[in-house]
Design a protein around this motif. Structure first.
Motif, short mmCIF file in Angstrom:
data_model
loop_
_atom_site.label_atom_id
_atom_site.label_comp_id
_atom_site.label_asym_id
_atom_site.label_seq_id
_atom_site.Cartn_x
_atom_site.Cartn_y
_atom_site.Cartn_z
N ALA A 258 2.50 3.68 -3.87
CA ALA A 258 2.58 2.48 -3.12
C ALA A 258 1.96 2.58 -1.71
O ALA A 258 1.33 1.79 -1.16
CB ALA A 258 4.00 2.00 -2.96
N GLU A 259 1.97 3.88 -1.15
CA GLU A 259 1.55 4.14 0.02
C GLU A 259 0.07 4.18 0.18
O GLU A 259 -0.67 3.39 0.99
CB GLU A 259 1.94 5.46 0.52
CG GLU A 259 1.66 5.71 2.04
CD GLU A 259 2.21 7.26 2.40
OE1 GLU A 259 2.35 7.40 3.61
OE2 GLU A 259 2.54 7.89 1.34
N ALA A 261 -1.73 2.84 -2.19
CA ALA A 261 -2.19 1.44 -2.70
C ALA A 261 -2.48 0.59 -1.18
O ALA A 261 -3.64 -0.23 -0.88
CB ALA A 261 -1.60 0.72 -3.55
N ALA A 262 -1.76 0.84 -0.48
CA ALA A 262 -1.48 -0.12 0.77
C ALA A 262 -2.63 0.48 1.88
O ALA A 262 -3.30 -0.56 2.50
CB ALA A 262 -0.13 0.22 1.52
N ILE A 263 -3.08 1.77 1.69
CA ILE A 263 -4.02 2.16 2.81
C ILE A 263 -5.26 1.83 2.20
O ILE A 263 -6.44 1.31 2.87
CB ILE A 263 -3.80 3.68 2.80
CG1 ILE A 263 -2.81 4.19 3.50
CG2 ILE A 263 -5.12 4.35 3.35
CD1 ILE A 263 -2.42 5.72 3.83
N ARG A 264 -5.58 1.75 1.13
CA ARG A 264 -6.85 1.35 0.40
C ARG A 264 -7.07 -0.02 0.10
O ARG A 264 -8.08 -0.55 -0.28
CB ARG A 264 -6.74 2.04 -0.97
CG ARG A 264 -7.01 3.64 -0.79
CD ARG A 264 -7.62 4.11 -2.08
NE ARG A 264 -7.58 5.70 -1.88
CZ ARG A 264 -8.25 6.40 -2.64
NH1 ARG A 264 -9.14 6.06 -3.56
NH2 ARG A 264 -8.30 7.85 -2.50
N ASN A 265 -5.87 -0.88 0.34
CA ASN A 265 -5.84 -2.19 0.18
C ASN A 265 -6.23 -2.63 -1.43
O ASN A 265 -7.21 -3.48 -1.61
CB ASN A 265 -6.77 -2.89 0.86
CG ASN A 265 -6.60 -4.47 0.78
OD1 ASN A 265 -5.33 -4.98 0.55
ND2 ASN A 265 -7.32 -5.37 1.29
N THR A 431 -1.23 16.78 -6.05
CA THR A 431 -0.33 15.82 -6.90
C THR A 431 0.46 14.98 -5.98
O THR A 431 0.76 15.32 -4.57
CB THR A 431 0.53 16.70 -7.41
OG1 THR A 431 1.55 15.95 -8.12
CG2 THR A 431 1.28 17.84 -6.63
N HIS A 432 0.92 13.98 -6.05
CA HIS A 432 1.77 12.89 -5.40
C HIS A 432 3.20 13.22 -6.07
O HIS A 432 4.24 12.38 -5.70
CB HIS A 432 1.35 11.72 -5.27
CG HIS A 432 0.29 11.65 -4.75
ND1 HIS A 432 0.04 11.89 -3.29
CD2 HIS A 432 -0.98 11.38 -5.21
CE1 HIS A 432 -1.33 11.74 -2.99
NE2 HIS A 432 -1.97 11.64 -4.04
N ASP A 433 3.72 13.98 -6.93
CA ASP A 433 4.96 14.43 -7.40
C ASP A 433 5.56 15.11 -6.38
O ASP A 433 5.26 16.15 -6.06
CB ASP A 433 4.70 15.23 -8.75
CG ASP A 433 6.07 15.50 -9.62
OD1 ASP A 433 7.17 15.50 -8.83
OD2 ASP A 433 6.09 15.62 -10.73
N PRO A 434 6.90 14.30 -5.83
CA PRO A 434 7.59 15.06 -4.95
C PRO A 434 7.95 16.43 -5.10
O PRO A 434 8.14 17.24 -4.37
CB PRO A 434 8.53 13.86 -4.70
CG PRO A 434 8.63 13.23 -5.88
CD PRO A 434 7.40 13.14 -6.42
N ASP A 435 8.39 16.61 -6.54
CA ASP A 435 9.03 17.99 -6.82
C ASP A 435 8.03 18.98 -6.64
O ASP A 435 8.12 20.06 -6.19
CB ASP A 435 9.53 17.99 -8.33
CG ASP A 435 10.84 16.96 -8.29
OD1 ASP A 435 11.45 16.93 -7.26
OD2 ASP A 435 10.91 16.33 -9.35
#
Length: 516
Positions: A258-259, A261-265, A431-435
């Motif tokens: 989501a973050e 996507a928001a930055i790239r619109n 990666t954007h996997d928080p773990d």
């Protein structure tokens, strides 16, 4: 009690003692594992241990044992691809700021075509003879806010999306500490780029992420907003990228949070695919128009990044600049070799498209020199330059700056797992996997980014002093040999003839006076 009973009783006692010892050992083992687990998840120096506590230690054990057994039944130091162990080991040591000396002898073959050998001077430069690296100004006389820096080695474009938030944080803080710039990549400007306070080069990709209108065009309002940020020093139009010339950026849907996507619109959880080229830049005239427009709107230096394939455009570009005037010229050109990297690219393009930097960098330098544009347009070299010798070679060939992405990925802890195009990078870099991402501690890795920049600049200086010059920007083609196809060293100046005077060292007024 008879003898047999006594023996049985004694045996039972031994069994009880043995069982007790076994329980104690198991308890100690369990406590040790608990301690190791807690130590691994709480430490911040090693991402693999943090993400994979206890078992992650096996990697370091095997890596250490591999030093002794590799020569017998594993690959040699220089056989791994795309970066061999010798290349990566130097970067790891430099990033950790530990001893980078080696013993016994070089493992590098000295007769491989294309390899470079520097020519030491009989009277090397002494410390009292040296001077600080000269600063270079980009856009002087043409941008309202030109950019001056003495940094030789800088961070190449890596988008937030291609790499994680913690990775961008570490790069931003490390770059600020080292006094070098950080290229945002085509994914737009994130808060993490700004966090460290470093100088930034905002890259405008074919999809215009971060500066796009709702229809996908270039937003003048957004350009002005970005230009108002002091940290944003320059703008770079990305025409093509080393690993995928002729193909736009590719960010798989698993990495479009989501973050991001928001930055790239753009929509969340859908593949982010950039156009193959800029719809509004279809020829040299339109490219120069766009450069002039962005520089006028932002007041800051503007250049473009490209991979050299067909070379006809070089002459056309130079002739168009002379026809239109020096104000139409790009302030810099970033040359990315076909040996550049990418988070995701078709193998057919990565393996077979574009010229490597070894041939393309001298082509561009010589084209600008022959058209008396070398002083006006600065050259940034990119593409698999991660060790001091490669940076020094680029400076010899005429580059003003060198940028690298993968060198700094190694500094962040990358182990070349080749998982960049997925969301499963074990070191938390891509990666954007928080773990997985939590294992990458930005504070610790920022220090390693700084160490790498400091040590690579120092060792390039060592090479320069051995060649008898005061600082790396004085290196020229006559300071090195290149191994030819017969395995024999040949002067680089013979392969790529250089002028008697390198116009990088002429005052810009004098150099540009030649044009008139």
């Amino acid at each position: 009690m008879n003898t047999i009973d006594r023996i049985q009783d004694h045996a039972l006692q031994l069994l009880e003692i043995g069982a007790l010892f076994l329980v104690i050992l198991l308890g100690i083992g369990a406590l040790s594992l608990i301690y190791i687990y807690i130590a691994d998840v709480s430490q911040r120096a090693q991402t693999i241990r943090r993400n994979f506590p206890v078992i992650g230690r096996l990697r370091y054990v095997f890596e250490h044992l591999g030093e002794f057994f590799r020569q017998y039944f594993l690959t040699q130091d220089r056989e791994e691809m795309p970066f061999n162990r010798a290349q990566r080991s130097w970067v790891y040591r430099a990033a950790k700021n530990v001893d980078s000396t080696i013993a016994f002898g070089s493992t590098r073959p000295l007769n491989q075509p294309g390899d470079v050998i520097f020519l030491n001077c009989l009277f090397p430069t002494l410390s009292e003879d040296t001077s600080e690296p000269s600063s270079v100004t980009i856009g002087e006389g043409y941008a309202r806010q030109p950019y001056t820096t003495d940094s030789l080695f800088n961070v190449s474009g890596m988008s937030f999306g291609a790499i994680s938030a913690n990775a961008v944080r570490a790069l931003s803080n490390g770059a600020a500490k080292a006094g070098m710039w950080l290229n945002t990549g085509e994914g737009g400007l994130s808060p993490y780029h700004l966090e460290g306070g470093c100088d930034l080069v905002f890259q405008i990709g074919t999809a215009k992420y971060g500066v796009r209108t709702p229809e996908g065009g270039l937003s003048e309002a957004r350009l002005r907003e970005l230009a108002a940020i002091e940290q944003v020093r320059m703008f770079e139009i990305k025409m093509s990228q080393g690993a995928k010339p002729g193909k736009g950026g590719i960010l798989p849907r698993s990495k479009v949070t989501a973050e991001i996507a928001a930055i790239r619109n753009i929509p969340e959880s859908e593949d982010s695919i950039s156009p193959n080229g800029h719809p509004d830049i279809r020829n040299i005239e339109q490219l120069l128009d766009r450069i002039t427009y962005i520089r006028e709107v932002t007041g800051k230096p503007v250049g473009f990044k490209t991979v050299v394939g067909n070379t006809g455009w070089l002459t056309e570009l130079c002739e168009a600049i002379h026809r239109r005037g020096m104000q139409a010229a790009p302030d810099f050109i970033s040359i990315d070799g076909a040996d550049g990297g990418s988070g995701a690219a078709p193998q057919s393009l990565m393996d077979y498209m574009g010229q490597p930097l070894r041939s393309s960098l001298p082509l561009v330098v010589d084209a600008l020199t022959s058209h008396d544009l070398r002083a006006r347009i600065k050259i940034i070299a990119s593409g698999k330059l991660i060790n001091p010798s490669e940076v020094a070679w680029a400076l010899c060939m005429g580059a003003d700056f060198v940028v690298s992405a993968r060198a700094f990925m190694f500094a962040l802890g990358c182990i070349q797992a080749l998982q960049c195009n997925k969301n499963t990078c074990p070191t938390g870099v891509t990666t954007h996997d928080p773990d997985l991402q939590r294992g990458l501690d930005p504070e610790n890795k920022a220090v390693r980014v700084f160490n790498l920049a400091k040590n690579i600049t120092h060792e390039v200086g060592v090479l320069a002093h051995s060649c008898g010059v005061r600082h790396p920007r004085e290196l020229q083609r006559h300071h090195a040999l290149m191994i030819n196809e017969r395995g024999l060293p040949e002067p680089i100046g013979k392969i790529f003839p250089e002028k008697d005077v390198d116009i990088r060292f002429l005052p810009i007024e004098k150099a540009e006076g030649k044009v008139a």
